[in-house]
Design a protein around this motif. Structure first.
Motif, PDB file in Angstrom:
ATOM      1  N   TYR A 197       8.286 -20.987  -6.142  1.00  0.00           N
ATOM      2  CA  TYR A 197       8.668 -21.832  -6.628  1.00  0.00           C
ATOM      3  C   TYR A 197       9.282 -23.026  -5.961  1.00  0.00           C
ATOM      4  O   TYR A 197       9.983 -22.459  -5.253  1.00  0.00           O
ATOM      5  N   ARG A 198       9.034 -24.636  -6.849  1.00  0.00           N
ATOM      6  CA  ARG A 198       9.649 -25.448  -6.418  1.00  0.00           C
ATOM      7  C   ARG A 198      11.060 -25.628  -7.076  1.00  0.00           C
ATOM      8  O   ARG A 198      11.687 -25.582  -7.513  1.00  0.00           O
ATOM      9  N   HIS A 256       9.231 -26.008  -1.374  1.00  0.00           N
ATOM     10  CA  HIS A 256       9.368 -24.672  -2.340  1.00  0.00           C
ATOM     11  C   HIS A 256       8.980 -23.050  -1.642  1.00  0.00           C
ATOM     12  O   HIS A 256       9.457 -22.891  -0.172  1.00  0.00           O
ATOM     13  N   CYS A 257       9.246 -22.017  -2.834  1.00  0.00           N
ATOM     14  CA  CYS A 257      10.067 -20.787  -2.560  1.00  0.00           C
ATOM     15  C   CYS A 257       8.707 -20.837  -1.167  1.00  0.00           C
ATOM     16  O   CYS A 257       7.609 -20.196  -1.655  1.00  0.00           O
TER      17      CYS A 257
END
Length: 261
Positions: free
Chosen positions: A47-48, A41-42
């Motif tokens: 964010y995945r 993720h980020c």
């Protein structure tokens, strides 16, 4: 496409794919986080990362180096590690072919990549890599032709023992710790994989490279000798040079010495 070219392409892709996982290790291991979960993720927005955004080298170019979710810049370290590991994998295949030696040394070199980037950023060498590496290197020595368990065992003792003596001597003379235990365990791991003959070569190359680069950095940054410089990357450099050129360089040096004598 010839079998040689096909295997070469495969080895490059394999190195890049494994390099993607190495990035996870480099990011999470210093923080004592699992390298398995949660999924990639980020680190900024959480964010995945979908599979199509996680294709080694390609996704970074398609995303123009930015997260799809928050558009923050992705560190160039990610494609650098993937490319470096891909090139190492290809070089190992061209040197050793589809053999057990290739598989073992690919594992070894991948571990060195993780250690190098973690040590550069955090100045630590994770025991989670070096200690199992010592055990694995010794186990593999029973199956590699021309290596042998005794060669590996002596490599562990000489690798760990030599730096332990240096660290103890430095601390005895100066009263300060000059070398961390991580470097000692790392050199023991190198001895386990490469044998005792590699240790003098690795120490010489790493000391020479460390002196030249370290002094240069101190002059550029105008710092004194107290500037902390991680030694792990220099040991990794020495080990990689030994893997590809060590025996030939040693033979050349001994031949040169014989001619001069």
């Amino acid at each position: 496409m010839t079998p040689q070219l096909l295997f070469s392409v495969f080895s490059f892709i394999l190195g890049a794919v494994v390099g993607s996982f190495l990035n996870v290790c480099i990011c999470r291991m210093p923080r004592d986080e699992s390298v398995v979960s949660p999924p990639s993720h980020c680190p900024g927005c959480g964010y995945r990362i979908r599979w199509y955004d996680n294709i080694p080298l390609v996704s970074y170019l398609l995303l123009r180096g930015r997260c799809r979710g928050c558009r923050e810049k992705i560190s160039p370290r990610y494609p650098l590690v993937e490319l470096l590991n891909a090139l190492l994998s290809l070089a190992l295949f061209l040197r050793f072919g589809p053999t057990l030696a290739f598989a073992v040394l690919f594992l070894f070199c991948s571990a060195l990549v993780v250690i190098t980037f973690i040590d550069l950023e955090h100045q630590i060498i994770p025991d989670e890599i070096s200690l199992p590496g010592i055990v694995l290197g010794f186990i593999f020595s029973f199956f590699l032709r021309g290596h042998g368990w005794l060669n590996s065992l002596l490599g562990i003792l000489l690798g760990g023992g030599s730096l332990l003596l240096v660290a103890y001597g430095y601390q005895l003379v100066t009263g300060k710790e000059g070398m961390g235990g991580g470097d000692i365990k790392l050199l023991a791991m190198m001895g386990a994989f490469l044998g005792w003959k590699s240790i003098p070569f690795i120490i010489f190359v790493s000391s020479l490279a460390g002196s030249v680069i370290g002094v240069s950095l101190m002059l550029i940054q105008k710092k004194d000798s107290k500037l902390a410089i991680p030694f792990g990357p220099y040991l990794a450099l020495g080990a990689l040079l030994y893997v590809f050129y060590g025996p030939r360089l040693i033979s050349w040096y001994l031949t040169l010495g014989g001619l001069q004598g």
